[in-house]
Design a protein around this motif. Structure first.
Motif, mmCIF file in Angstrom:
data_model
loop_
_atom_site.group_PDB
_atom_site.id
_atom_site.type_symbol
_atom_site.label_atom_id
_atom_site.label_comp_id
_atom_site.label_asym_id
_atom_site.label_seq_id
_atom_site.Cartn_x
_atom_site.Cartn_y
_atom_site.Cartn_z
ATOM 1 N N LEU A 98 0.862 -1.185 0.000
ATOM 2 C CA LEU A 98 0.000 0.000 0.000
ATOM 3 C C LEU A 98 0.895 1.230 0.000
ATOM 4 O O LEU A 98 1.734 1.403 0.889
ATOM 5 N N GLU A 99 0.714 2.091 -1.006
ATOM 6 C CA GLU A 99 1.489 3.327 -1.103
ATOM 7 C C GLU A 99 0.551 4.521 -1.204
ATOM 8 O O GLU A 99 -0.501 4.441 -1.845
ATOM 9 N N VAL A 100 0.939 5.612 -0.571
ATOM 10 C CA VAL A 100 0.251 6.893 -0.731
ATOM 11 C C VAL A 100 1.288 7.880 -1.244
ATOM 12 O O VAL A 100 2.310 8.122 -0.590
ATOM 13 N N ASN A 101 1.045 8.408 -2.441
ATOM 14 C CA ASN A 101 1.993 9.324 -3.088
ATOM 15 C C ASN A 101 3.386 8.700 -3.207
ATOM 16 O O ASN A 101 4.411 9.338 -2.934
ATOM 17 N N ASN A 102 3.396 7.428 -3.592
ATOM 18 C CA ASN A 102 4.625 6.664 -3.788
ATOM 19 C C ASN A 102 5.426 6.460 -2.506
ATOM 20 O O ASN A 102 6.616 6.123 -2.559
ATOM 21 N N MET A 103 4.794 6.651 -1.352
ATOM 22 C CA MET A 103 5.428 6.378 -0.068
ATOM 23 C C MET A 103 4.785 5.142 0.562
ATOM 24 O O MET A 103 3.543 5.063 0.667
ATOM 25 N N LEU A 104 5.610 4.179 0.980
ATOM 26 C CA LEU A 104 5.097 2.936 1.546
ATOM 27 C C LEU A 104 4.323 3.191 2.833
ATOM 28 O O LEU A 104 4.807 3.849 3.752
ATOM 29 N N GLN A 105 3.112 2.645 2.906
ATOM 30 C CA GLN A 105 2.292 2.729 4.115
ATOM 31 C C GLN A 105 2.147 1.371 4.794
ATOM 32 O O GLN A 105 2.035 1.296 6.009
ATOM 33 N N ASN A 106 2.131 0.317 3.992
ATOM 34 C CA ASN A 106 2.033 -1.028 4.573
ATOM 35 C C ASN A 106 2.481 -2.056 3.542
ATOM 36 O O ASN A 106 2.381 -1.841 2.332
ATOM 37 N N LEU A 107 2.972 -3.176 4.050
ATOM 38 C CA LEU A 107 3.374 -4.298 3.209
ATOM 39 C C LEU A 107 2.967 -5.569 3.933
ATOM 40 O O LEU A 107 3.324 -5.762 5.098
ATOM 41 N N VAL A 108 2.183 -6.412 3.260
ATOM 42 C CA VAL A 108 1.650 -7.608 3.916
ATOM 43 C C VAL A 108 1.866 -8.825 3.021
ATOM 44 O O VAL A 108 2.234 -8.709 1.842
ATOM 45 N N LEU A 109 1.641 -10.013 3.601
ATOM 46 C CA LEU A 109 1.619 -11.229 2.801
ATOM 47 C C LEU A 109 0.317 -11.268 2.012
ATOM 48 O O LEU A 109 -0.774 -11.114 2.591
ATOM 49 N N LYS A 110 0.422 -11.469 0.715
ATOM 50 C CA LYS A 110 -0.781 -11.460 -0.115
ATOM 51 C C LYS A 110 -1.783 -12.522 0.327
ATOM 52 O O LYS A 110 -2.986 -12.265 0.400
ATOM 53 N N ASP A 111 -1.296 -13.727 0.625
ATOM 54 C CA ASP A 111 -2.190 -14.819 1.001
ATOM 55 C C ASP A 111 -2.696 -14.697 2.431
ATOM 56 O O ASP A 111 -3.682 -15.341 2.796
ATOM 57 N N TYR A 112 -2.010 -13.897 3.250
ATOM 58 C CA TYR A 112 -2.426 -13.645 4.641
ATOM 59 C C TYR A 112 -2.357 -12.138 4.882
ATOM 60 O O TYR A 112 -1.457 -11.640 5.560
ATOM 61 N N PRO A 113 -3.292 -11.393 4.313
ATOM 62 C CA PRO A 113 -3.166 -9.929 4.244
ATOM 63 C C PRO A 113 -3.225 -9.204 5.585
ATOM 64 O O PRO A 113 -2.945 -8.007 5.630
ATOM 65 N N THR A 114 -3.580 -9.903 6.667
ATOM 66 C CA THR A 114 -3.543 -9.237 7.971
ATOM 67 C C THR A 114 -2.148 -9.310 8.593
ATOM 68 O O THR A 114 -1.888 -8.684 9.624
ATOM 69 N N VAL A 115 -1.248 -10.068 7.981
ATOM 70 C CA VAL A 115 0.113 -10.224 8.503
ATOM 71 C C VAL A 115 1.022 -9.201 7.820
ATOM 72 O O VAL A 115 1.347 -9.324 6.638
ATOM 73 N N SER A 116 1.433 -8.205 8.581
ATOM 74 C CA SER A 116 2.256 -7.139 8.018
ATOM 75 C C SER A 116 3.720 -7.548 7.946
ATOM 76 O O SER A 116 4.235 -8.286 8.793
ATOM 77 N N LEU A 117 4.402 -7.045 6.920
ATOM 78 C CA LEU A 117 5.830 -7.272 6.749
ATOM 79 C C LEU A 117 6.627 -6.016 7.067
ATOM 80 O O LEU A 117 7.780 -5.868 6.640
ATOM 81 N N THR A 118 6.036 -5.087 7.822
ATOM 82 C CA THR A 118 6.740 -3.887 8.243
ATOM 83 C C THR A 118 7.212 -4.055 9.683
ATOM 84 O O THR A 118 6.516 -4.629 10.520
ATOM 85 N N TYR A 119 8.385 -3.542 9.973
ATOM 86 C CA TYR A 119 9.020 -3.756 11.271
ATOM 87 C C TYR A 119 8.197 -3.200 12.431
ATOM 88 O O TYR A 119 7.987 -3.860 13.444
ATOM 89 N N TYR A 120 7.744 -1.957 12.299
ATOM 90 C CA TYR A 120 7.096 -1.342 13.454
ATOM 91 C C TYR A 120 5.757 -1.996 13.784
ATOM 92 O O TYR A 120 5.377 -2.105 14.957
ATOM 93 N N VAL A 121 5.017 -2.451 12.748
ATOM 94 C CA VAL A 121 3.748 -3.125 13.002
ATOM 95 C C VAL A 121 3.995 -4.445 13.727
ATOM 96 O O VAL A 121 3.292 -4.798 14.685
#
Length: 532
Positions: free
Chosen positions: A273-296
């Motif tokens: 998920l990007e807003v104005n080309n800035m990353l807001q979230n990155l998740v596993l496609k098959d498990y979209p509630t699992v974030s791949l971002t460190y702070y989350v």
């Protein structure tokens, strides 16, 4: 009464010029509003982008007013037909603005941030506003028949033009652009202005050859604008696939799926998920509630160990990963998000549970100013990348958040995407501001470095938060271990410019400038690479 001999048309036949003035005022404001939003994917939506937009708009109007007044002394511009031609030409610029602006900004990626910003807007925003600025003095010239009428004529035209600006701004700002996006809104507006100009030209009985040429140009321009809207060119990595894109006043949102590999070389798909080309979230496609971002991931491990965690408030959804993690602990959580699209996409693409009765679409500061309720913990996830909701980071805002927490409550603030701690002054300023309100404050970097990454602030009213007793679980991102192993201090940042932030003296944009420019330059470099 002194008569001004400057036209040969009866006054009643010039009434349509008042309508043109109304349209001109409205189109100027929509063009300015859209111009700032078109910048966002390339240059961001910071104070600097808005300052540039306002400056270029005023420069275009100033020069337009001057040249519009000047050309009334020239023979070929003394006819109302000249005004209609300007209306038609400015309409064509508005119609093609989404196409022209993107091409120009892609071509200025090699320039420095501020140079690229100014040059881009001079090339795509200045021309249409300049042309529309010329129209007001030319209309005043046409409707003024005596020296005694000059002041009244000027006042009427500028009042009508401003009234058009007010109505168009409210209509497009609150209704049309949020619902239909910038490209479609500008395309429809441009077509309307062009057809309006063509209608008035036909009424003025222009030559057949000119009419044919104008119609041909309109058809070509309209086809190009519609083609750009229906088949937009996206700058994507070869392993990336576009899932959803939308435009709105809060910026351009883009959701993509990426083919990646694990450290062991196994392929997997992620969703970004990007807003104005800035990353807001990155998740596993098959498990979209699992974030791949460190702070989350860090906050997910922390939530279950807070002194109190039965009720919570999340300001800033970011796709809904933190909300989904809080629900795993059975927390009764409310959310606040300023952009309805983020909530909708969280449901559709990131596996977030629908909770309309627990979600409020509004500005976070407005929400905390109007709510009279306490929460066991509050998460402020509104300082990601270049996006820093400065109104939420002031002493007055933190004082209100302090009141919204019980004695054993916890405030968690995330400041993500910092590329260089040593040049970042906003982090120690947030720390000082929290302390000024009476919070006990500690900071952590989920990436366990002292130079770059995310900063998670933990602020409590007392010493019930025992950081020594909290253990961060190991997973695919975090190595795991005692929470104190993740701790960072003010000395890791640039403390020399740190200040207490207040509503009256909120220096968020100034303090964030080195961080903002570094991440924008990085984002623009990525775009430049993809554009090759």
């Amino acid at each position: 009464m002194t008569t001004i001999k400057n036209h040969h048309i009866d006054p009643p036949s010039l009434n349509y010029l008042y309508f043109i003035s109304f349209i001109e005022g409205g189109v100027v404001m929509v063009t300015e509003l859209a111009g700032a939003r078109l910048l966002a994917p390339f240059f961001g939506a910071s104070l600097y982008s808005w300052a540039s937009t306002l400056s270029i708009t005023l420069l275009a109007l100033m020069t337009g007013y001057y040249f519009g007044g000047y050309v009334t002394t020239k023979k070929h511009f003394k006819s109302p037909t000249a005004i209609i031609w300007l209306l038609l030409l400015s309409g064509l610029f508005v119609l093609l603005l989404p196409v022209i602006s993107k091409s120009i900004m892609e071509s200025t990626l090699h320039l420095s941030f501020f140079t690229g910003l100014i040059v881009s807007q001079m090339l795509f925003l200045f021309p249409p506003i300049f042309l529309m600025g010329m129209m007001s003095p030319m209309i005043i010239f046409q409707i003024t028949h005596s020296v005694e009428q000059a002041g009244r004529s000027a006042g009427n035209i500028y009042a009508i033009s401003t009234f058009g600006g007010i109505l168009f701004t409210m209509g497009f700002g609150f209704g049309i652009i949020p619902n239909y996006g910038i490209t479609l809104s500008l395309t429809v507006l441009g077509i309307f202005v062009v057809l309006l100009g063509l209608f008035f030209l036909i009424r003025r009985r222009i030559a057949v050859v000119k009419t044919v040429v104008v119609v041909f140009v309109i058809i070509i321009s309209t086809w190009e604008a519609i083609n750009h809207y229906t088949n937009p060119k996206e700058l994507l990595h070869p392993s990336e696939r576009l899932v959803k894109k939308s435009e709105g006043l809060m910026g351009e949102i883009r959701i993509t799926d990426l083919r990646q590999r694990t450290p062991q070389g196994e392929p997997f798909y992620s969703r970004k998920l990007e807003v104005n080309n800035m990353l807001q979230n990155l998740v596993l496609k098959d498990y979209p509630t699992v974030s791949l971002t460190y702070y989350v991931t860090f906050i997910r491990s922390l939530i279950g160990q807070l002194p109190q965690n039965e009720t919570a408030l999340l300001i800033g959804l970011g796709g809904g990963s933190i909300y989904s993690d809080a629900k795993l602990y059975g927390t009764d959580i409310e959310t606040v998000e300023i952009d309805q699209r983020i909530y909708d996409y969280g449901l559709k693409y990131f596996g977030m549970e629908d909770h309309p009765e627990k979600n409020t679409i509004t500005d976070g500061r407005y929400f905390i100013n109007t709510v009279d309720k306490q929460y066991d913990y509050i998460i402020l996830d509104a300082v990601v990348g270049e996006s820093a909701a400065g109104q939420l980071l002031t002493k007055e805002s933190f004082r209100k958040l302090y009141q919204m927490l019980p004695e054993n409550g916890t405030l968690i603030i995330e400041h993500g995407g910092i590329m260089d701690f040593s040049s970042n002054s906003l982090t120690p300023s947030i720390y000082k501001t929290l302390e000024a309100v009476g919070f006990n404050v500690s900071m952590y970097n989920p990436m366990q470095t002292k130079t770059f990454g995310d900063v998670v602030f933990i602020a409590t009213k007392n010493d019930t938060f025992k950081k020594e007793a909290i253990f961060i679980a190991q997973d695919f991102l975090l190595r795991g271990g005692p929470m104190i192993d993740y701790e960072v201090s003010n000395s890791d940042f640039d403390e020399t410019k740190a200040v207490v932030l207040t509503d009256d003296r909120n220096k968020t944009d100034i303090l964030l400038r080195p961080h903002f420019i570094s991440i924008r330059n990085s984002a623009r470099q990525n775009l430049k690479t993809l554009a090759k």
